[in-house]
Design a protein around this motif. Sequence first.
Motif, PDB file in Angstrom:
ATOM      1  N   ALA A  59     -98.578  22.317 -41.606  1.00  0.00           N
ATOM      2  CA  ALA A  59     -99.621  22.886 -42.278  1.00  0.00           C
ATOM      3  C   ALA A  59    -100.881  22.269 -42.110  1.00  0.00           C
ATOM      4  O   ALA A  59    -101.955  22.464 -42.115  1.00  0.00           O
ATOM      5  CB  ALA A  59     -99.056  23.293 -43.704  1.00  0.00           C
ATOM      6  N   PRO A 117     -93.613  23.498 -42.551  1.00  0.00           N
ATOM      7  CA  PRO A 117     -93.318  22.098 -42.826  1.00  0.00           C
ATOM      8  C   PRO A 117     -94.739  21.580 -43.219  1.00  0.00           C
ATOM      9  O   PRO A 117     -95.764  21.962 -42.442  1.00  0.00           O
ATOM     10  CB  PRO A 117     -92.640  21.500 -41.637  1.00  0.00           C
ATOM     11  CG  PRO A 117     -92.162  22.805 -40.809  1.00  0.00           C
ATOM     12  CD  PRO A 117     -93.070  23.975 -41.102  1.00  0.00           C
ATOM     13  N   GLU A 118     -94.909  20.558 -44.096  1.00  0.00           N
ATOM     14  CA  GLU A 118     -96.110  20.080 -44.362  1.00  0.00           C
ATOM     15  C   GLU A 118     -96.935  19.593 -43.069  1.00  0.00           C
ATOM     16  O   GLU A 118     -98.177  19.788 -43.279  1.00  0.00           O
ATOM     17  CB  GLU A 118     -96.192  18.893 -45.401  1.00  0.00           C
ATOM     18  CG  GLU A 118     -97.134  18.259 -46.056  1.00  0.00           C
ATOM     19  CD  GLU A 118     -96.997  17.301 -47.263  1.00  0.00           C
ATOM     20  OE1 GLU A 118     -97.585  16.364 -47.218  1.00  0.00           O
ATOM     21  OE2 GLU A 118     -95.868  17.586 -48.030  1.00  0.00           O
ATOM     22  N   SER A 133     -92.752  29.685 -44.729  1.00  0.00           N
ATOM     23  CA  SER A 133     -93.338  28.283 -45.280  1.00  0.00           C
ATOM     24  C   SER A 133     -93.276  27.547 -44.135  1.00  0.00           C
ATOM     25  O   SER A 133     -92.217  27.523 -43.163  1.00  0.00           O
ATOM     26  CB  SER A 133     -92.313  27.572 -46.306  1.00  0.00           C
ATOM     27  OG  SER A 133     -90.993  27.410 -46.086  1.00  0.00           O
ATOM     28  N   SER A 144     -96.920  25.287 -47.179  1.00  0.00           N
ATOM     29  CA  SER A 144     -95.717  24.941 -47.383  1.00  0.00           C
ATOM     30  C   SER A 144     -94.823  25.429 -48.501  1.00  0.00           C
ATOM     31  O   SER A 144     -93.465  25.029 -48.391  1.00  0.00           O
ATOM     32  CB  SER A 144     -95.951  23.300 -47.869  1.00  0.00           C
ATOM     33  OG  SER A 144     -96.668  22.882 -46.842  1.00  0.00           O
TER      34      SER A 144
END
Length: 146
Positions: free
Chosen positions: A50, A46-47, A44, A68
């Motif tokens: 992304a 981190p925002e 995933s 994320s």
Amino acid sequence: MDKTIAKEAILKAKLETGETWDSLGKAINMSPVWLASACLGMNSMPEDKAQAICEILGLNSELVPILSACPHKTWDKAVPTDPLIYRLYEIVGVYGETLKSVIHEKFGDGIMSAIDFSMDVEKEENPKGDRVVITMNGKFLPYKSW
């Protein structure tokens, strides 16, 4: 939209823009190996990372929460037929028990973390043929007695 669709969108945009994992990793200050893994759906992001990848590749921001999201780290248990991936399985098949024995001798009873982990892939030029250098660096986690 799921991680498979996000993966396909990223790979298509990467091809169209001519970006590489190295160039993308540098652009967002992350390892290209980790970034590739996250874009292929196995980690995933981190925002903010992304969002940055979506901007660089011109992708819809609807991908940000998908990139994320926590992945399901599963794979086909059959031996792969892709030659490169098969050779990695072959290395573990031939040297896995050896590595386990050497690690236990040096560290004791435990494992190498794939969570607290980094990996790097380098090209080493060699007159006998270029070499692939894969460096895996994982924290040792001892088994506990209770």
